[in-house]
Design an enzyme around this catalytic site. Structure first.
Site, PDB file in Angstrom:
ATOM      1  N   HIS A 371     -29.405  85.375 106.430  1.00  0.00           N
ATOM      2  CA  HIS A 371     -30.984  85.080 106.176  1.00  0.00           C
ATOM      3  C   HIS A 371     -31.872  84.500 107.139  1.00  0.00           C
ATOM      4  O   HIS A 371     -31.288  83.683 107.976  1.00  0.00           O
ATOM      5  CB  HIS A 371     -31.133  83.944 104.894  1.00  0.00           C
ATOM      6  CG  HIS A 371     -30.715  84.541 103.538  1.00  0.00           C
ATOM      7  ND1 HIS A 371     -31.923  84.927 102.659  1.00  0.00           N
ATOM      8  CD2 HIS A 371     -29.608  85.042 102.998  1.00  0.00           C
ATOM      9  CE1 HIS A 371     -31.415  85.536 101.581  1.00  0.00           C
ATOM     10  NE2 HIS A 371     -30.311  85.506 101.605  1.00  0.00           N
ATOM     11  N   PRO A 372     -32.983  84.795 107.472  1.00  0.00           N
ATOM     12  CA  PRO A 372     -34.055  84.083 108.567  1.00  0.00           C
ATOM     13  C   PRO A 372     -34.390  82.846 108.308  1.00  0.00           C
ATOM     14  O   PRO A 372     -34.443  82.496 107.031  1.00  0.00           O
ATOM     15  CB  PRO A 372     -35.107  85.248 108.488  1.00  0.00           C
ATOM     16  CG  PRO A 372     -35.294  85.807 107.004  1.00  0.00           C
ATOM     17  CD  PRO A 372     -33.872  85.858 106.585  1.00  0.00           C
ATOM     18  N   SER A 388     -37.804  90.277 103.090  1.00  0.00           N
ATOM     19  CA  SER A 388     -38.154  88.565 103.348  1.00  0.00           C
ATOM     20  C   SER A 388     -39.896  88.659 103.825  1.00  0.00           C
ATOM     21  O   SER A 388     -40.370  87.503 103.796  1.00  0.00           O
ATOM     22  CB  SER A 388     -37.298  88.624 104.721  1.00  0.00           C
ATOM     23  OG  SER A 388     -35.997  88.358 104.167  1.00  0.00           O
ATOM     24  N   GLU A 391     -41.700  88.219 100.617  1.00  0.00           N
ATOM     25  CA  GLU A 391     -41.363  86.992 100.246  1.00  0.00           C
ATOM     26  C   GLU A 391     -42.112  85.986 100.954  1.00  0.00           C
ATOM     27  O   GLU A 391     -42.738  84.829 100.198  1.00  0.00           O
ATOM     28  CB  GLU A 391     -39.875  86.843  99.950  1.00  0.00           C
ATOM     29  CG  GLU A 391     -39.249  87.601  99.062  1.00  0.00           C
ATOM     30  CD  GLU A 391     -37.865  87.806  99.204  1.00  0.00           C
ATOM     31  OE1 GLU A 391     -37.092  88.687  98.545  1.00  0.00           O
ATOM     32  OE2 GLU A 391     -37.366  87.568 100.377  1.00  0.00           O
ATOM     33  N   GLN A 392     -41.875  85.835 102.082  1.00  0.00           N
ATOM     34  CA  GLN A 392     -42.493  84.827 102.803  1.00  0.00           C
ATOM     35  C   GLN A 392     -43.966  84.896 102.835  1.00  0.00           C
ATOM     36  O   GLN A 392     -44.838  83.767 102.863  1.00  0.00           O
ATOM     37  CB  GLN A 392     -41.988  84.688 104.413  1.00  0.00           C
ATOM     38  CG  GLN A 392     -40.576  84.498 104.399  1.00  0.00           C
ATOM     39  CD  GLN A 392     -40.265  83.848 106.063  1.00  0.00           C
ATOM     40  OE1 GLN A 392     -40.885  83.403 106.465  1.00  0.00           O
ATOM     41  NE2 GLN A 392     -38.800  83.914 106.055  1.00  0.00           N
ATOM     42  N   PHE A 423     -31.755  77.262 106.209  1.00  0.00           N
ATOM     43  CA  PHE A 423     -32.593  76.730 104.784  1.00  0.00           C
ATOM     44  C   PHE A 423     -32.911  77.706 104.161  1.00  0.00           C
ATOM     45  O   PHE A 423     -33.458  78.809 104.463  1.00  0.00           O
ATOM     46  CB  PHE A 423     -33.663  75.738 105.190  1.00  0.00           C
ATOM     47  CG  PHE A 423     -34.394  75.352 103.939  1.00  0.00           C
ATOM     48  CD1 PHE A 423     -33.825  74.273 103.305  1.00  0.00           C
ATOM     49  CD2 PHE A 423     -35.464  75.735 103.600  1.00  0.00           C
ATOM     50  CE1 PHE A 423     -34.318  74.021 101.811  1.00  0.00           C
ATOM     51  CE2 PHE A 423     -36.138  75.282 102.491  1.00  0.00           C
ATOM     52  CZ  PHE A 423     -35.541  74.254 101.621  1.00  0.00           C
ATOM     53  N   ALA A 426     -35.907  80.300  97.442  1.00  0.00           N
ATOM     54  CA  ALA A 426     -36.328  81.384  96.598  1.00  0.00           C
ATOM     55  C   ALA A 426     -37.788  81.264  96.619  1.00  0.00           C
ATOM     56  O   ALA A 426     -38.404  80.320  96.036  1.00  0.00           O
ATOM     57  CB  ALA A 426     -36.116  81.592  95.287  1.00  0.00           C
ATOM     58  N   VAL A 427     -38.661  81.756  97.611  1.00  0.00           N
ATOM     59  CA  VAL A 427     -40.174  81.088  97.899  1.00  0.00           C
ATOM     60  C   VAL A 427     -41.057  81.551  96.804  1.00  0.00           C
ATOM     61  O   VAL A 427     -41.973  81.138  96.656  1.00  0.00           O
ATOM     62  CB  VAL A 427     -40.624  81.858  99.333  1.00  0.00           C
ATOM     63  CG1 VAL A 427     -39.969  81.160 100.208  1.00  0.00           C
ATOM     64  CG2 VAL A 427     -40.423  83.209  99.140  1.00  0.00           C
TER      65      VAL A 427
END
Length: 471
Positions: A371-372, A388, A391-392, A423, A426-427
Site C-alpha cells: 500500500h502507498p 488508490s 480513493e485518496q 499507515f 479506508a479513506v
C-alpha cells in the site's frame, strides 16, 4: 475448481420492485392441483396404491393391489370437491391456475371443459402423480415429453407452466431443456419470480409453496379446522400486504387440492380468506401465466458476469488488484467452493478475505507494504494504482496544502519506522480531518495492535473496491 450449485443468496437484501399491474401492493395467486385419476394405482400400471395426501391416517402403499378407500378419497376430489371449488372461485371472479396431471385430465373431460370455460390456466403437473426422484434421466425426459403431448391432446393447448411436485434433482433442468415453458414452479425458495440459467436457456422460475397449502390438512403438524387454515393465510397476507404498502410488494401463492380443501369443513376457511382479501385495495389475483408474462415484460433476464463461473485467468484479472498489488489472493480464492452466493460484492469479498486471513504473517505483511503512503511521494508523482488514486482523491488527499503534505510525510516516516508498514486506512469512511486524527492516534499503538488494525482496514478497502464492480 470447486463450484457449489445451490443459490443461497437469491435477490439479497434488495429485492426488485415487481411493479405489479395497477400498482398492486400484493399478488395473491391460487393454484388448484388436479391429481385425481393420475395417482398411483395398479389400474394405471403402477406397482402399488397411492399413500400421499389423503385423509386416511398413516396411509401406506399396498403393493400389487387396489386400495379401494384411497381411490374413493381421490374420487371425492373429482366428483365433489372440484365442483365446490369451481363454484367458489367463479363466483368470486378469481381465476385459477390448475396444476393438471396429464393422465388425470384425460380421465376428467367434464372438469377440463369447466376449467377452459372459466378461462383458468391449465399448467402441467407431469404425466402421472408419482415420485420422480429415482427415475433415470432418459426416463424422466420421456415422461416430460409425453406429459406435454397428452396434455395438448386433451386440452387443445400445450402447457406453458410446469410443476412436478414429486420431482428429482434433474427435473427443472430437463423441463427447461424441453424449451416450451414460460415458467417452472418446482422451487419453494422465494417470494418473487426469478430467472435461472439452466437447460441451455434463461428459464423463469415462479416459486410455489408447501406452507400456505391445504396439504397440511393431511400432514402433521398441520391444519385441523378451516379456521386454522384461514388464520394462517390471513397472517401471511397481512405481512405481504404491509410489505407492499412499505414499497416492497411480493407474491403469495396458495396451494389447493380438490380432495382436501374441497371438503365442506375445510373450504369454509378458504371462503373466509377470499372474503377477507376482497376487502383490500390493490390486491392482484392473477393466474401464474399472467405473472410469467408480466415478469418477462417488466423484468427480462439480464446477462451479467458471474464470478463463480469465470475462468481462473479472468477471475484473477478482474479481482487481482482488489488487495493492493497482491493477485495471489484472487488466484487462491478461485480454488474455494464458490457458487451463486459469491456472485456479488459481499461474496467475492468473503472469498478474498478468507485467503488473506489464513495467509502467513509475512504474506499479509507483504500486502500491507504494497500500500502507498497517504498523500505521499507516489501520489505526488502520479504513480498510484487507479484504485488508490480514486480513493485518496475522494477524501481530498489530492488537494492538500504544503503544510498538510509535510505533516503527512512526517507521520508516514515515523509510522513506518515504528511499525514496519505504511499507515493504512479506508479513506472512503473518512474525510481529511478524521484521517489526520486517526493517524495521530494510531501511531502510538504497539505493532501487534496496529498490524491487526491495518489488516482490517485492508479488508475494508477491498470491500469498497468490490462494491464498485459488483452488485
Amino acid at each position: 475448481m470447486t463450484r457449489y450449485p445451490r443459490d443461497l443468496r437469491g435477490y439479497g437484501a434488495e429485492a426488485p420492485d415487481p411493479q405489479w399491474p395497477n400498482g398492486a401492493k400484493a399478488a395473491v395467486q391460487f393454484v388448484l392441483n388436479y391429481e385425481e385419476g393420475g395417482e398411483n394405482c395398479i389400474l394405471h400400471g403402477d406397482a402399488a396404491s397411492e399413500a400421499f395426501l389423503s385423509d386416511i391416517p398413516g396411509a401406506a402403499q399396498w403393493p400389487g393391489q387396489r386400495h379401494w378407500n384411497m381411490e374413493s378419497v381421490y374420487e371425492y376430489g373429482s366428483r365433489a370437491g372440484f365442483w365446490r371449488l369451481h363454484r367458489l372461485f367463479t363466483g368470486a371472479g378469481i381465476p385459477l391456475t390448475i396444476y393438471g396431471v396429464a393422465t388425470a385430465l384425460a380421465r376428467s373431460p367434464e372438469q377440463v371443459q369447466a376449467m377452459k370455460d372459466a378461462d383458468w390456466e391449465i399448467a402441467s403437473h407431469g404425466l402421472k402423480w408419482v415420485e420422480h426422484k429415482d427415475m433415470a434421466e432418459d426416463e424422466e425426459r420421456a415422461a416430460i415429453a409425453e406429459a406435454v403431448r397428452l396434455h395438448t391432446e386433451v386440452t387443445g393447448e400445450r402447457p406453458r407452466g410446469w410443476y412436478t411436485g414429486r420431482c428429482s434433482a434433474n427435473t427443472v433442468r430437463l423441463v427447461a431443456e424441453e424449451g416450451g415453458f414460460d415458467y417452472i414452479s418446482d422451487t419453494y425458495d422465494d417470494d418473487l419470480p426469478y430467472w435461472l440459467e439452466t437447460g441451455g436457456r434463461d428459464q423463469l422460475i415462479i416459486p410455489y409453496t408447501l406452507e400456505a397449502n391445504d396439504m397440511r390438512f393431511a400432514n402433521s403438524p398441520g391444519w385441523i379446522t378451516g379456521e386454522h387454515f384461514f388464520q394462517y393465510l390471513k397472517d401471511a397476507f397481512d405481512v405481504i400486504y404491509a410489505e407492499g404498502e412499505a414499497g416492497a410488494p411480493k407474491m403469495m401463492t396458495i396451494g389447493l387440492h380438490c380432495r382436501l380443501v374441497g371438503r365442506p369443513g375445510k373450504i369454509a376457511g378458504l371462503k373466509r380468506f377470499i372474503d377477507y382479501i376482497q376487502g383490500f385495495e390493490g390486491v392482484w389475483c392473477p393466474r401464474r401465466i399472467d405473472i410469467a408474462e408480466h415478469w418477462a415484460e417488466t423484468h427480462p433476464p439480464v446477462k451479467r458476469e458471474r464470478p463463480s463461473q469465470m475462468e481462473r485467468e479472468d477471475f484473477v484479472a478482474k479481482f487481482g488488484s482488489i488487495f493492493e498489488h497482491s493477485p495471489w489472493i484472487a488466484d487462491r480464492a478461485y480454488d474455494l467452493e464458490l457458487g451463486p452466493a459469491h456472485d456479488c460484492a459481499a461474496g467475492v469479498h468473503n472469498a478474498l478475505c478468507r485467503i488473506f486471513r489464513t495467509a502467513s504473517e509475512d504474506e499479509r505483511l507483504g500486502v500491507l507494504t504494497a500500500h502507498p503512503d497517504l498523500a505521499g511521494k507516489l501520489a505526488a508523482a502520479g504513480r498510484l494504482t487507479a484504485e488508490s488514486t480514486s480513493e485518496q482523491s475522494s477524501a481530498g488527499l489530492d488537494m492538500v496544502t504544503d503544510e498538510e503534505r509535510e505533516t503527512f510525510q512526517r507521520l508516514n516516516t515515523e509510522y513506518v519506522e515504528k511499525h514496519g508498514f505504511p499507515f493504512i486506512i479506508a479513506v472512503r469512511d473518512h474525510n481529511k480531518a478524521s484521517i489526520m486524527e486517526a493517524f495521530h492516534r494510531r501511531i502510538h499503538n504497539d505493532r501487534a495492535t496496529e498490524f491487526d488494525e491495518a489488516c482490517r482496514q485492508v479488508e475494508r478497502i477491498a470491500q469498497f473496491r468490490l462494491q464498485d464492480l459488483l452488485p
